[in-house]
Design a protein around this motif. Structure first.
Motif, short mmCIF file in Angstrom:
data_model
loop_
_atom_site.label_atom_id
_atom_site.label_comp_id
_atom_site.label_asym_id
_atom_site.label_seq_id
_atom_site.Cartn_x
_atom_site.Cartn_y
_atom_site.Cartn_z
N THR A 31 47.17 20.70 69.22
CA THR A 31 48.17 20.43 68.17
C THR A 31 48.01 19.02 67.64
O THR A 31 48.04 18.79 66.42
N THR A 33 45.25 17.19 67.74
CA THR A 33 43.97 17.18 67.05
C THR A 33 44.08 17.82 65.66
O THR A 33 43.62 17.26 64.67
N ASP A 34 44.70 19.00 65.59
CA ASP A 34 44.85 19.70 64.31
C ASP A 34 45.59 18.83 63.29
O ASP A 34 45.21 18.76 62.13
N ASN A 35 46.66 18.18 63.72
CA ASN A 35 47.43 17.34 62.81
C ASN A 35 46.66 16.11 62.36
O ASN A 35 46.71 15.73 61.20
N GLU A 37 43.39 15.90 62.14
CA GLU A 37 42.35 16.38 61.22
C GLU A 37 42.90 16.57 59.81
O GLU A 37 42.19 16.39 58.83
N LYS A 38 44.18 16.94 59.71
CA LYS A 38 44.83 17.13 58.41
C LYS A 38 45.30 15.81 57.81
O LYS A 38 45.80 15.78 56.70
N GLY A 39 45.15 14.72 58.56
CA GLY A 39 45.56 13.41 58.07
C GLY A 39 47.01 13.06 58.40
O GLY A 39 47.52 12.04 57.96
N ASN A 40 47.66 13.90 59.18
CA ASN A 40 49.05 13.65 59.59
C ASN A 40 49.08 12.73 60.80
O ASN A 40 48.19 12.76 61.64
N GLU A 51 47.59 7.81 64.57
CA GLU A 51 47.46 7.94 63.13
C GLU A 51 46.00 7.75 62.72
O GLU A 51 45.23 7.09 63.42
N LYS A 75 36.72 7.41 58.91
CA LYS A 75 38.09 7.58 59.39
C LYS A 75 38.09 7.38 60.89
O LYS A 75 37.18 7.83 61.59
#
Length: 99
Positions: A31, A33-35, A37-40, A51, A75
């Motif tokens: 969870t 990692t997924d966030n 990756e989305k830039g969240n 961040e 990034k």
């Protein structure tokens, strides 16, 4: 502490099966990692925040040869510790690891 040791610690403290603790740890990591990756950003008040930030392109020197090199922009993930966790760690007594 390794992931395996972390899972065992969670299982013992939560009085749950290691299999369930491992599933929880994997879900948590996926969870986060997924966030990211989305830039969240992912944060827990008082504990800390992960961040994604941009590191700009820059020129660096190879310390062995002195040769100048270009590093591309990229990034990176940064973690900023929360005040509560920072205070707890500062107050804790330092334990030396025994080998």
């Amino acid at each position: 502490m390794t992931k395996k040791e972390f899972v065992v610690d969670i299982a013992e403290k939560g009085e749950i099966a290691k299999k369930d603790a491992e599933k929880f740890v994997n879900l948590f990591l996926d969870t986060v990692t997924d966030n990211l990756e989305k830039g969240n950003s992912v944060g827990f008040v008082g504990w800390g925040k992960w961040e994604v930030t941009e590191r700009s392109a820059r020129e660096v020197r190879n310390p062995q040869t002195g040769e100048k090199m270009q590093v591309k922009a990229k990034k990176v993930v940064k973690f900023r510790v929360g005040k509560s966790l920072e205070e707890k760690v500062a107050k804790s007594k330092t334990k030396k690891k025994s080998k």
